[in-house]
Design a protein around this motif. Sequence first.
Motif, PDB file in Angstrom:
ATOM      1  N   MET A   1      39.404  35.863  40.500  1.00  0.00           N
ATOM      2  CA  MET A   1      40.720  36.480  40.429  1.00  0.00           C
ATOM      3  C   MET A   1      40.883  37.557  39.241  1.00  0.00           C
ATOM      4  SD  MET A   1      43.384  33.367  41.191  1.00  0.00           S
ATOM      5  CE  MET A   1      44.932  34.414  41.484  1.00  0.00           C
ATOM      6  N   ILE A   2      41.784  38.442  39.215  1.00  0.00           N
ATOM      7  CA  ILE A   2      41.761  39.398  38.242  1.00  0.00           C
ATOM      8  C   ILE A   2      42.960  39.331  37.247  1.00  0.00           C
ATOM      9  CG2 ILE A   2      42.181  41.921  37.795  1.00  0.00           C
ATOM     10  CD1 ILE A   2      41.058  42.354  40.637  1.00  0.00           C
ATOM     11  N   SER A   3      42.679  39.218  35.871  1.00  0.00           N
ATOM     12  CA  SER A   3      43.728  38.800  34.997  1.00  0.00           C
ATOM     13  C   SER A   3      44.882  39.754  35.324  1.00  0.00           C
ATOM     14  CB  SER A   3      43.386  38.998  33.648  1.00  0.00           C
ATOM     15  OG  SER A   3      43.054  40.375  33.204  1.00  0.00           O
ATOM     16  N   GLY A   4      46.190  39.041  35.133  1.00  0.00           N
ATOM     17  CA  GLY A   4      47.489  40.176  35.356  1.00  0.00           C
ATOM     18  C   GLY A   4      47.616  40.275  36.944  1.00  0.00           C
ATOM     19  N   VAL A   5      46.786  39.878  37.751  1.00  0.00           N
ATOM     20  CA  VAL A   5      47.050  40.315  39.232  1.00  0.00           C
ATOM     21  C   VAL A   5      47.504  39.012  40.055  1.00  0.00           C
ATOM     22  CG1 VAL A   5      46.257  41.123  41.353  1.00  0.00           C
ATOM     23  CG2 VAL A   5      45.792  42.180  38.998  1.00  0.00           C
ATOM     24  N   PRO A   6      48.525  38.620  40.597  1.00  0.00           N
ATOM     25  CA  PRO A   6      48.926  37.388  41.421  1.00  0.00           C
ATOM     26  C   PRO A   6      48.273  37.602  42.543  1.00  0.00           C
ATOM     27  CG  PRO A   6      50.971  38.934  41.124  1.00  0.00           C
ATOM     28  CD  PRO A   6      49.681  39.720  40.514  1.00  0.00           C
ATOM     29  N   ASN A   7      48.129  36.384  43.280  1.00  0.00           N
ATOM     30  CA  ASN A   7      47.993  35.967  44.687  1.00  0.00           C
ATOM     31  C   ASN A   7      47.041  37.057  45.040  1.00  0.00           C
ATOM     32  OD1 ASN A   7      50.189  34.290  44.036  1.00  0.00           O
ATOM     33  ND2 ASN A   7      51.057  34.723  46.106  1.00  0.00           N
ATOM     34  N   LEU A   8      45.970  37.289  44.462  1.00  0.00           N
ATOM     35  CA  LEU A   8      44.832  38.075  45.170  1.00  0.00           C
ATOM     36  C   LEU A   8      43.586  37.276  44.426  1.00  0.00           C
ATOM     37  CD1 LEU A   8      44.241  41.950  45.727  1.00  0.00           C
ATOM     38  CD2 LEU A   8      42.686  40.487  44.141  1.00  0.00           C
ATOM     39  N   SER A   9      42.706  37.017  45.279  1.00  0.00           N
ATOM     40  CA  SER A   9      41.302  36.583  45.186  1.00  0.00           C
ATOM     41  C   SER A   9      40.134  37.331  45.842  1.00  0.00           C
ATOM     42  CB  SER A   9      41.085  34.738  45.469  1.00  0.00           C
ATOM     43  OG  SER A   9      41.326  34.825  46.804  1.00  0.00           O
ATOM     44  N   VAL A  10      39.145  37.360  45.195  1.00  0.00           N
ATOM     45  CA  VAL A  10      37.883  38.166  45.538  1.00  0.00           C
ATOM     46  C   VAL A  10      36.966  37.240  45.879  1.00  0.00           C
ATOM     47  CG1 VAL A  10      36.474  40.128  44.902  1.00  0.00           C
ATOM     48  CG2 VAL A  10      38.726  40.218  44.202  1.00  0.00           C
ATOM     49  N   VAL A  11      36.214  37.242  47.088  1.00  0.00           N
ATOM     50  CA  VAL A  11      34.768  36.545  47.288  1.00  0.00           C
ATOM     51  C   VAL A  11      33.732  37.076  46.616  1.00  0.00           C
ATOM     52  CG1 VAL A  11      33.661  35.179  48.986  1.00  0.00           C
ATOM     53  CG2 VAL A  11      36.080  35.669  49.501  1.00  0.00           C
ATOM     54  N   SER A  12      32.987  36.589  45.916  1.00  0.00           N
ATOM     55  CA  SER A  12      31.896  37.119  45.397  1.00  0.00           C
ATOM     56  C   SER A  12      30.789  36.085  45.191  1.00  0.00           C
ATOM     57  CB  SER A  12      31.981  37.610  43.804  1.00  0.00           C
ATOM     58  OG  SER A  12      32.294  36.621  43.047  1.00  0.00           O
ATOM     59  N   GLY A  13      29.485  36.316  45.120  1.00  0.00           N
ATOM     60  CA  GLY A  13      28.249  35.318  45.113  1.00  0.00           C
ATOM     61  C   GLY A  13      27.614  35.481  43.929  1.00  0.00           C
ATOM     62  N   TYR A  14      26.302  34.672  43.862  1.00  0.00           N
ATOM     63  CA  TYR A  14      25.413  34.567  42.914  1.00  0.00           C
ATOM     64  C   TYR A  14      24.462  36.025  42.947  1.00  0.00           C
ATOM     65  CZ  TYR A  14      27.410  29.824  42.088  1.00  0.00           C
ATOM     66  OH  TYR A  14      27.755  28.934  41.779  1.00  0.00           O
ATOM     67  N   THR A  15      24.091  36.010  41.851  1.00  0.00           N
ATOM     68  CA  THR A  15      22.926  36.953  41.703  1.00  0.00           C
ATOM     69  C   THR A  15      21.745  36.367  41.389  1.00  0.00           C
ATOM     70  OG1 THR A  15      23.430  37.426  39.305  1.00  0.00           O
ATOM     71  CG2 THR A  15      24.543  38.762  40.832  1.00  0.00           C
TER      72      THR A  15
END
Length: 795
Positions: free
Chosen positions: A377-391
Amino acid sequence: MIEASTHVDVLIIGAGLSGIGAAAHLVRECPGKRYAVLESRGAIGGTWDLFRYPGIRSDSDMYTFGYSFKPWKDPKVISEGEPIRRYVEETADEYGITSHIRFHHRVLSADWSTADAQWTVTAERTDTGEAVRFTASWVIGATGYYRYDEGYRPVFKGEEGFRGQIVHPQHWPEDLDYTGKRVVVIGSGATAVTLLPSMADKAAHVTMLQRTPTYIASVPAADPLADVLRRVLPASGAYSVLRWKNWLNLHLRYTLSRSKPDMVRAKIRKDAIKLLPAGYDVDTHFNPPYNPWDQRICAVPDGDLFTVLRGGKASIVTGNTRTFTEDGIELESGEQLPADIIVTATGLNLQWLGGMTLSIDGEKVNVGERFVYKGMMISGVPNLSVVSGYTNVSWTLKADLISRYTFRLLRHLDANGYASATPLTPADETPHPFLDLDAGYIRRGVDGMPKQGSRVPWRLHQNYMKDIRLFSGRLEDGSISFQRNDGVPASRPALAEGLNTPHTQSVLVGGGQVRYRDEGEGTPVVLVHGIGRSLEDWTEQHELLAGHGYRVVSVDLAGFGESAPLGEPYTLPALARFLAAFLDAVGIASPAHLVGNSLGGAVAMQLSLQSPERVRSLVLAGSAGFGREVALPVRLMSVRPLGKLLMGKPSPASARRVELNLFHDPALVTDERVDRGFRLASRPDATRVFLDTAAALGTIRGSREAWREELMAGVAAQRVPALVVWGDKDKIFPFAHLAAAGKHLPQARTHAFRDTGHMPQIERAAEFASLIRGFWAEAPLPPEPAGEDTLTASR
C-alpha cells in the motif's frame, strides 16, 4: 463520451498471473463481494500471453511460482510460457473469474473521494477509444512492474543502415523465420539466456553479445522428488511439500550469496567450467564484476545454454557495440559480428500501476514521493493495494501473501464498520529504493516508484518467512488508520453461512463482532471452548445449567466459531484479555464460575491471573497446561508449513476425522457435528487463527514449558477453587495429566470420567452438570474487590 459508471466492491487492474491470483483469493476469502477485472489487452495471461519469443519460460521453479491454492502438475520445474498461460486461464475458469474480466480496458486514472469513500476509475477502451468509468470501494493494482506497450530499446549508432531485421523480444513477429539465419542477441539477462539455446536449433548460428556477463546456473528441468511425492500424497500435499522445499533451497542459496559472495561466485564458476568446452574463457564471459544476487542469477534448465555452446551452434561475445553495419555489428574492439537478424534483448521499461495517475479529492498523488507500507500500500492513499513480488525468489510467493492480507483487511473493514484504511505517512523514515536489485531497468525507473523505509512495516524483507509473520500480525498496528464514512459506522455484511444455533446473539468487542449465547439468571457461569471449536460444544450444558440459578454464557473465542479474529498476535494473555473485554461487553462484573475445555481451560486460568476479581471458581475439563504431552497432529500444527499441509482444504472427511478424535463413543460423531466442524474449518480466518494459536502455545515436542510453568505457579498461588475433570480415553491430552493437575494445583478437586474422550461436557453431559453444580455449591466465595458492584451480572 463516457459510459455510465459501474460500481463494484473491488476493482482489480490486470488479468495476468497477479490479477487472476488476486481475483481467485477474493472469491475464496470474500465470497459475495462484487468485483471486476480490467485488462488492457484482449487475453488473460499478462506476461505469459504478451511475450511470444522462442523459448519464453519462467526464471523460477513452478512449485514456488504457481499459486499456493492450485498445484502445478506439469513435470517441468522451469516451464515454457504456454503451459503457464494455460495454468492462469484454468485458474480463471475454475473460480468463475473469466466472466468478470473487461478486456480492452486500459486504466488512465483513479480519483479517491473522501466524502463518498470510493474510487472513481477512468479507463479507455483500446478497441473502440471510448472512455469508461467505474466506481469501487477498493482498487487492486496487479499490473506488474513494466510497460506492456514498449520495452527498453536504446538507439544504436548506424542501425538505420543495417540491411537485416531488428526485433525486440517484447514485440516478436509471428512470422519471423530465422531458419538458417545468423542471429545476434544483444543482452545478457534471462531473455537473452533463453533465446540463445532456443534459436540455435534452426538458426545458422546465434551469438549473445553482452556488455557485462551475468551469473548463469544450471538447474534440473524436472524434480525427481515430485514423482515420488505424487505417488504417496494427494496432489495438494505433494505440491505444498515441493513448494516449501524449493523455497527453502532458494532462500538458503540467496542468504549464502549475501553472506559469503566469494564462495558462491567460486562455486558458480566451477560449475560453469564443468559444463563448458575445454579452454573456454570463463573469466571473460561468465565472471560478472558484481556479487551474486546484486542482480538475479539466470537459471538454465538442464544446462541448455552450455549444451549449445559446447555444440558450436552458439557463442557468447563480451564487448561494447561501436556501430551497426550493413551486415551486422562492429564492436569497439574492431571485431565484426555478422548478422541477418539482431534481437535487442535490452530490457524493460519500469512502470508503476500500469501508468495510471492517482489523485485524492482531485489532488494528484506523486507516488515517487510516498512510502510503501508492507510492500503493498502507499502512504496516505486509502483503499488501494498493489500486488508485487520478490526479486530474490519467486514473484508469486509474495503476491499470494499480499492478496490474502488485502482481503483480510477488507473483512476487518466490514466487521468493524470502517469505510477505508490508509497507511500513515511516516515522519522520520529515510527513503530507500523500492527494489534493491542493481539491474539496469530498475535503475532507469525506480524514481517513479514509492520508497521503502528503514524499519518494518516500511522496510521490505525479501524474506518469505519474515513476511508470513508480518502479514499474520495485527491489522491495527499503529502505522495504518481506519476511517468511518462521515463518522457513521458502515453497515455490517451478513456473516458467511452461519451455524444456525438458536439463542445466539452478537456483541461488539474491541471493534469486532463476537457471537455468544446467554441464558438464565443468577450467578454468572462462563463456558469457554477449545482450539478450533465453538460455543456449540456447550449446548448440552446450557440446557442442564440455565434453570438452576445460573446465568449461563458461552462465547466463541476471537477468531473461532463466528467471532471476528483478534487484532493482535494470538497468545494466552491476548485471549484472556479478549475474554475480559467480552465480560465487560455483556455486563458481567461480578465474579463468575469459569468452565473451560482444552484451550478454554488455559484461557480461564490465565484470566484468573490477569483479573482474579472476575473469577469465582475454575472448572477445567481436559484442559491445556498440565503437561507437555499432546496429540501428534496438534504438535505438527505448531510448525506452520506442516500445519498448513495437514489442514489442507477443509472437507467433510477431514472434519469427521477430527470429531472421531474428540469422542470415545463414535455414535456421538453425528452428521450434524461433522457438518458443523466442516463449516467452522471453512471460515475465512479459521486456518490462520488455528495455526497462530498452535504455534504460540506449542512446538513439535509439545506444549511450551514457559507459559505452562508460569500459569501453574500463578494459579496455585492464588488458591482459587478449582475442579479438574478428565476423560480416561482422552486422545488429545493424556489421562495422566489429571494426576499432574492434582500436583500442580493442591487446592483442586479432581474427577475421572470412565470411557470418555476429550469432551466430557458432551459425552457425560448430565454427570458433568451434576458434578459441577455440587462443586459450586461447596466452593467458598472469593473476597469481593473493594467498591465493586457485584450485582450487575445477575440482571
